[in-house]
Write a protein that holds these residues in place. Sequence first.
Motif, PDB file in Angstrom:
ATOM      1  N   HIS A 291     -18.008  -5.301 -28.714  1.00  0.00           N
ATOM      2  CA  HIS A 291     -16.640  -5.526 -29.204  1.00  0.00           C
ATOM      3  C   HIS A 291     -15.746  -6.053 -28.077  1.00  0.00           C
ATOM      4  N   HIS A 292     -16.000  -5.554 -26.883  1.00  0.00           N
ATOM      5  CA  HIS A 292     -15.260  -6.007 -25.703  1.00  0.00           C
ATOM      6  C   HIS A 292     -15.540  -7.509 -25.471  1.00  0.00           C
ATOM      7  N   LEU A 293     -16.813  -7.899 -25.631  1.00  0.00           N
ATOM      8  CA  LEU A 293     -17.176  -9.311 -25.443  1.00  0.00           C
ATOM      9  C   LEU A 293     -16.548 -10.189 -26.524  1.00  0.00           C
ATOM     10  N   LEU A 294     -16.607  -9.704 -27.761  1.00  0.00           N
ATOM     11  CA  LEU A 294     -16.059 -10.505 -28.870  1.00  0.00           C
ATOM     12  C   LEU A 294     -14.556 -10.714 -28.678  1.00  0.00           C
ATOM     13  N   HIS A 295     -13.915  -9.692 -28.122  1.00  0.00           N
ATOM     14  CA  HIS A 295     -12.472  -9.817 -27.903  1.00  0.00           C
ATOM     15  C   HIS A 295     -12.168 -10.878 -26.838  1.00  0.00           C
ATOM     16  N   GLN A 296     -12.992 -10.891 -25.777  1.00  0.00           N
ATOM     17  CA  GLN A 296     -12.712 -11.879 -24.714  1.00  0.00           C
ATOM     18  C   GLN A 296     -13.251 -13.266 -25.072  1.00  0.00           C
ATOM     19  N   ALA A 297     -14.225 -13.330 -25.986  1.00  0.00           N
ATOM     20  CA  ALA A 297     -14.797 -14.629 -26.372  1.00  0.00           C
ATOM     21  C   ALA A 297     -14.890 -14.683 -27.894  1.00  0.00           C
ATOM     22  N   PRO A 298     -13.767 -14.971 -28.577  1.00  0.00           N
ATOM     23  CA  PRO A 298     -13.785 -14.959 -30.050  1.00  0.00           C
ATOM     24  C   PRO A 298     -14.808 -15.915 -30.654  1.00  0.00           C
ATOM     25  N   HIS A 299     -15.292 -16.885 -29.858  1.00  0.00           N
ATOM     26  CA  HIS A 299     -16.295 -17.813 -30.384  1.00  0.00           C
ATOM     27  C   HIS A 299     -17.708 -17.229 -30.316  1.00  0.00           C
ATOM     28  N   LEU A 300     -17.851 -15.969 -29.859  1.00  0.00           N
ATOM     29  CA  LEU A 300     -19.174 -15.352 -29.643  1.00  0.00           C
ATOM     30  C   LEU A 300     -20.153 -15.540 -30.816  1.00  0.00           C
ATOM     31  N   PRO A 301     -19.713 -15.397 -32.081  1.00  0.00           N
ATOM     32  CA  PRO A 301     -20.674 -15.555 -33.185  1.00  0.00           C
ATOM     33  C   PRO A 301     -21.169 -16.995 -33.347  1.00  0.00           C
ATOM     34  N   ASP A 302     -20.474 -17.955 -32.778  1.00  0.00           N
ATOM     35  CA  ASP A 302     -20.824 -19.354 -33.046  1.00  0.00           C
ATOM     36  C   ASP A 302     -21.363 -20.113 -31.845  1.00  0.00           C
ATOM     37  N   ARG A 303     -20.841 -19.810 -30.671  1.00  0.00           N
ATOM     38  CA  ARG A 303     -21.210 -20.615 -29.492  1.00  0.00           C
ATOM     39  C   ARG A 303     -21.672 -19.709 -28.360  1.00  0.00           C
ATOM     40  N   PRO A 304     -22.564 -20.257 -27.491  1.00  0.00           N
ATOM     41  CA  PRO A 304     -23.050 -19.422 -26.397  1.00  0.00           C
ATOM     42  C   PRO A 304     -21.920 -18.940 -25.488  1.00  0.00           C
ATOM     43  N   PHE A 305     -22.021 -17.692 -25.074  1.00  0.00           N
ATOM     44  CA  PHE A 305     -21.066 -17.151 -24.097  1.00  0.00           C
ATOM     45  C   PHE A 305     -21.200 -17.958 -22.808  1.00  0.00           C
ATOM     46  N   ASN A 306     -22.470 -18.228 -22.447  1.00  0.00           N
ATOM     47  CA  ASN A 306     -22.753 -19.016 -21.252  1.00  0.00           C
ATOM     48  C   ASN A 306     -22.833 -20.495 -21.647  1.00  0.00           C
ATOM     49  N   GLU A 307     -21.812 -21.237 -21.264  1.00  0.00           N
ATOM     50  CA  GLU A 307     -21.662 -22.629 -21.721  1.00  0.00           C
ATOM     51  C   GLU A 307     -22.848 -23.517 -21.333  1.00  0.00           C
ATOM     52  N   ARG A 308     -23.623 -23.083 -20.327  1.00  0.00           N
ATOM     53  CA  ARG A 308     -24.766 -23.882 -19.880  1.00  0.00           C
ATOM     54  C   ARG A 308     -25.752 -24.143 -21.031  1.00  0.00           C
ATOM     55  N   PHE A 309     -25.719 -23.257 -22.036  1.00  0.00           N
ATOM     56  CA  PHE A 309     -26.657 -23.388 -23.156  1.00  0.00           C
ATOM     57  C   PHE A 309     -26.051 -24.146 -24.343  1.00  0.00           C
ATOM     58  N   ALA A 310     -24.856 -24.694 -24.134  1.00  0.00           N
ATOM     59  CA  ALA A 310     -24.130 -25.270 -25.282  1.00  0.00           C
ATOM     60  C   ALA A 310     -24.912 -26.406 -25.948  1.00  0.00           C
ATOM     61  N   ASP A 311     -25.602 -27.223 -25.168  1.00  0.00           N
ATOM     62  CA  ASP A 311     -26.309 -28.343 -25.802  1.00  0.00           C
ATOM     63  C   ASP A 311     -27.822 -28.166 -25.680  1.00  0.00           C
ATOM     64  N   PHE A 312     -28.281 -26.943 -25.839  1.00  0.00           N
ATOM     65  CA  PHE A 312     -29.725 -26.676 -25.744  1.00  0.00           C
ATOM     66  C   PHE A 312     -30.462 -27.460 -26.843  1.00  0.00           C
ATOM     67  N   PRO A 313     -31.578 -28.094 -26.491  1.00  0.00           N
ATOM     68  CA  PRO A 313     -32.250 -28.969 -27.495  1.00  0.00           C
ATOM     69  C   PRO A 313     -33.119 -28.180 -28.480  1.00  0.00           C
ATOM     70  N   TRP A 314     -32.475 -27.468 -29.384  1.00  0.00           N
ATOM     71  CA  TRP A 314     -33.216 -26.695 -30.386  1.00  0.00           C
ATOM     72  C   TRP A 314     -33.998 -27.622 -31.301  1.00  0.00           C
ATOM     73  N   ARG A 315     -35.071 -27.092 -31.883  1.00  0.00           N
ATOM     74  CA  ARG A 315     -35.842 -27.859 -32.858  1.00  0.00           C
ATOM     75  C   ARG A 315     -35.249 -27.709 -34.249  1.00  0.00           C
ATOM     76  N   GLU A 316     -35.693 -28.564 -35.133  1.00  0.00           N
ATOM     77  CA  GLU A 316     -35.403 -28.352 -36.555  1.00  0.00           C
ATOM     78  C   GLU A 316     -36.745 -28.113 -37.210  1.00  0.00           C
ATOM     79  N   ASP A 317     -36.862 -27.077 -38.006  1.00  0.00           N
ATOM     80  CA  ASP A 317     -38.160 -26.752 -38.597  1.00  0.00           C
ATOM     81  C   ASP A 317     -37.913 -25.822 -39.790  1.00  0.00           C
ATOM     82  N   ALA A 318     -37.629 -26.448 -40.924  1.00  0.00           N
ATOM     83  CA  ALA A 318     -37.275 -25.653 -42.109  1.00  0.00           C
ATOM     84  C   ALA A 318     -38.428 -24.743 -42.522  1.00  0.00           C
ATOM     85  N   ALA A 319     -39.668 -25.249 -42.402  1.00  0.00           N
ATOM     86  CA  ALA A 319     -40.817 -24.442 -42.833  1.00  0.00           C
ATOM     87  C   ALA A 319     -40.984 -23.236 -41.893  1.00  0.00           C
TER      88      ALA A 319
END
Length: 485
Positions: A291-319
């Motif tokens: 809760h302390h983290l969410l308060h300081q970083a309201p974007h916690l549910p959507d974006r990485p706390f550590n910005e270094r991971f913001a453009d991580f090359p995730w795969r797409e794989d519906a199956a």
Amino acid sequence: MPAPIIVWFRNDLRLSDNPALTAAAKQSAESGAPVLPLFILENEDGDPWPLGGASRWWLHHSLERLGEACAALGSPLLLRRGEAAGVLGALIRETHTGCVLWNRRYAPALTARDSAVEAALTERGIDVRSFNAGLLAEPWTVEKKSGGPFKVFTPFWRSVSASLDPPHPTRPPAALTAPKTPVASDRLADWRLLPTAPDWAGGLRESWEPGEAAARERLADFLDGPVAAYPTERDRPDHDGTSAVSPRLAFGEIGPRQIWHAARHAADAQPELAGGVEAFLREIGWREFNHHLLHQAPHLPDRPFNERFADFPWREDAAGLRAWQRGRTGYPIVDAGMRQLWRTGWMHNRVRMIAASFLIKDLLLPWQEGERWFWDTLVDADLANNAGNWQWVAGCGADAAPFFRVFNPVLQGEKFDPKGDYVRRHVPELDRLPARWIHKPWEAPPEVLKTAGVKLGTDYPHPIVEHDAARDRALALYRQRKAKA
Ligand code: FAD
């Protein structure tokens, strides 16, 4: 009759240790004002995190219990739906209410909404007061000696627990004065919170009893012995070694102050429980930290706390995502966890970590996909805890597991479910497989599989990825990221 007092219940669905209700009951006893307990099913249009299916099921039953309890005290629980400010405004006009009390909530969208409601009501001359019922230490009350919010759990918890002296929980009011004229309320059934077509909630009904009374009973049972073994048992999904208070905390059927005092009391009365109680309260501390983290970083549910991971090359794989969601990855401990979640609305914490690591690191799918699935299927879905933990496993959170630490689903299974009982409970097609092979059926000799009645690829899937290769793929990406930094 003096102007009524509205107590707006939200995620604090209990009568004991409920400061807003206690304040209302006290004011009512002094002035004779009626108390109107109210729950609003709020509009979720545009809400990025509308209630998930499992949460809606829990909410229905918890409101049912709260409604019975309020009626027994004398003033029925009012149910209304719509946009909170509008609903409150209408009810205030209808009943000539002079005062609205509530306990604070902490998700960013909800605090913003509450502030707007408070401002609008105050402008109309309504006495609005809010209280803390949900945390041991509200985020804005905790900071480092050098200033600023904590980003690391251990110093956070050391600091919080050193100065912690939570008020003693209050008892439920003896009675609530009802308004002279009955006030209209929706019917809970008309809110259609329960699934009907299809009714997928059979496993939830078998597994849980929502409501304040059951919450207190479960906590008391846990503190009356099992807590002693918690430091080791908490890692054993094959045993029933944790408190199972998480959905109760999420809906506020029990509060952290009640837990803190009950646990301390248990340790004082039985010193042999002290080690277990410390470990248990430390986990409650993780809830506070998230809760302390969410308060300081309201974007916690959507974006990485550590910005270094913001453009991580995730795969797409519906199956791959679907196989993970349905518990058909071919890794028994992952599949057992995902099926436990689907059936009961809960998954053991150790297995949550293994299953999350599998999605993120073996399948290289974005942690937000897993977070959304958990949000919809967990009865304890909690924005801060869910986001904080997904980011922890993904290695992009504050004080997170490093990205290069990849859980091996076979070794984890063998260590924490050594006889395979957990897998057998949730993946019945592997029921007859000996413990030696249960976490890696693809390595079992053909005659063992035959005797156990397992045809891989037919009864149970082959692994959808090969773990060692998937691990190397994840580590290579991590190294690239590090080199870029
Ligand atoms: P116990 O072990 O008895 O712990 C007591 C309480 O301490 C829990 O009820 C919870 O409030 C708190 N707690 C325990 N472990 C953690 C933890 N790792 N982080 C924060 N608080 C903790 N928990 C939720 O309440 N809601 C979620 O949406 C949620 N999502 C998760 C997602 C992932 C990927 C992972 C790895 C963990 C998640 N957790 C979440 C944390 C944890 O798994 C559950 O709180 C725990 O399993 C609940 O069972 P319990 O009440 O028996 O826990």
